[in-house]
Design an enzyme around this catalytic site. Sequence first.
Site, short mmCIF file in Angstrom:
data_model
loop_
_atom_site.label_atom_id
_atom_site.label_comp_id
_atom_site.label_asym_id
_atom_site.label_seq_id
_atom_site.Cartn_x
_atom_site.Cartn_y
_atom_site.Cartn_z
N ARG A 230 1.10 3.57 -0.46
CA ARG A 230 1.77 4.82 -0.80
C ARG A 230 2.96 5.01 0.14
O ARG A 230 2.82 4.86 1.36
CB ARG A 230 0.83 6.02 -0.67
CG ARG A 230 -0.34 6.02 -1.63
CD ARG A 230 0.10 6.36 -3.05
NE ARG A 230 -1.04 6.42 -3.95
CZ ARG A 230 -1.59 5.38 -4.55
NH1 ARG A 230 -1.11 4.18 -4.33
NH2 ARG A 230 -2.62 5.52 -5.36
N GLU A 259 12.07 6.73 -3.20
CA GLU A 259 12.28 5.53 -4.01
C GLU A 259 13.34 5.78 -5.08
O GLU A 259 13.19 6.71 -5.87
CB GLU A 259 10.95 5.09 -4.65
CG GLU A 259 9.93 4.63 -3.62
CD GLU A 259 8.65 4.08 -4.24
OE1 GLU A 259 8.52 4.09 -5.48
OE2 GLU A 259 7.76 3.65 -3.48
N HIS A 278 8.48 -1.70 -5.08
CA HIS A 278 7.21 -1.20 -5.64
C HIS A 278 6.65 -2.18 -6.68
O HIS A 278 6.41 -1.85 -7.83
CB HIS A 278 7.41 0.18 -6.27
CG HIS A 278 6.16 1.01 -6.26
ND1 HIS A 278 6.17 2.37 -6.09
CD2 HIS A 278 4.84 0.68 -6.41
CE1 HIS A 278 4.93 2.84 -6.13
NE2 HIS A 278 4.11 1.83 -6.33
#
Length: 519
Positions: A230, A259, A278
């Site tokens: 995370r 992000e 990611h």
Amino acid sequence: MTRPRILITETLGQEGIDLLREVADVDAYDLLPKEQLPEIIGNYDAVIVRSAHRLPRETLIGHPRLKVVARAGSGVDNVDLKTCTELGIAVINAPGANAVAAAEQAFAHMLAILRNVHLGDAHVRSGEWSRKKFLGGELHERRLGIIGFGKVGREAARIANGFRMKVYAYDPFVADEIFQAHNVTRMETLEELLPVSDILTLHTPKSGPQIGLDLLSTLPAGAIVINVARGGMIDEEALATLMDTGHLLGVGLDVFSQEPPPADFPLFRHPRAVLTPHLGGSTHEAMTGVAVMTAQGVIAALQGLTPPNIVNVPVPPLTPDEFGMLDEGARIVGRIFAQMHRTLHAPIVLSLKGPIPKNALPWLKQTVLAAILNEQLADRVNAVNALVKAEEQGLKLLVEERDANALPTLALRLEGHPETTTEVSLENHVPRLRRINGVAVDLPWPDIALMTVHDDAPGVVGKVGTLVGQYGINIGNLHLGRQENNHQALMILSLDQTVPDDLVRDLNQITDIHHVFVF
């Protein structure tokens, strides 16, 4: 029957979409514009999101059609879980479906840093060839510290054991036996874990610990820090500071506090920071697994079942057969009891016999309450919001455990009134009704049942059978029971077709019949 509608807001594996389209009308987007979701969500029975969309309270309320929200991934940080529970919206995720992919991503970062993979690649592409510049290290015999020992953390431990690493882990919510089974040394605190971690890898949900400069500074000199879990759980400024001072050998991040990261992201200046967009769950195998698990959970929830990957119901770790048996028994006993007792003037007692695991009790309690309240209220009630609705109604459900050596049995009664007992046994995974409103019976519970409470007088059974036949309904089985104290009897018919309202009306007009129930 109208097919449900399902909205998929981001790319989902085709295998999952195909499953959903077998039972529902599906609108699937590669990426639905974020501003459109609040405008259209009310047109769907279920919505599936990934990471790009958030489902806060203001988006969820006011849409009575919406029954299921799914996150095609492991976490549900972008879903307002409290609001979904309040509204009886089932929240589904896909825990563990991408565990292997996420753990392997962590090791990809470790190896890239230790063996200078990314730097060596750029070096060769530039036309150079110097092996001395890229002397690396091995995973073998290094100490791996794992924060969070759920499915991904355990998969990381399996891989680490294959590299013959020394593995330590911290997770206050996991039993000692789990650590032992994975050949991992348990550490009681983070303060104990970090000083023995040559490589630190994080595998916790958003609610996990925040790792700042003070803790990171206790890592051994030359340590590596990995986060594929995370974004923001590890202080990125602190990582950059420790890279600046040379305390850390490298950093591997697949997730970020923002992000994509901004142009001035502090780790951009460090060539030994390996940064990926990611990608932890981005494998063909993981995408298929996530899609299928998500779709199966959504389908089950839309059918009124409790899937094992529902987030806002405390599903116990039972085998599918055990879970299905108890789930069906709880629904049957709750529904029958509720129809027999429209007014609940005392607390209800759930009596359990047989080898029913203690960790199943919270879920069983919610499932029974949902079955009862579904017959009492017009609002949506299910295992998700059963506790909320019971509290609103002032309904108390007490639980007692009795003979553990008996057949698995669920019974309900009003406290202090044994004559109100309804009991269902689960012999050989077949629900059998053993008692109803205090009357002893013994029959496998059918898919469709009609029950009458009537005077114990000649001719009633014949009248009912004749009337049912006139409606073209076949009777598969018939069972009679007597209430000796008031000269009444009950009759339960197993039927092959559904019972129309007109038949119920006509049955109620028979003089000797007092009540008609349809299940």
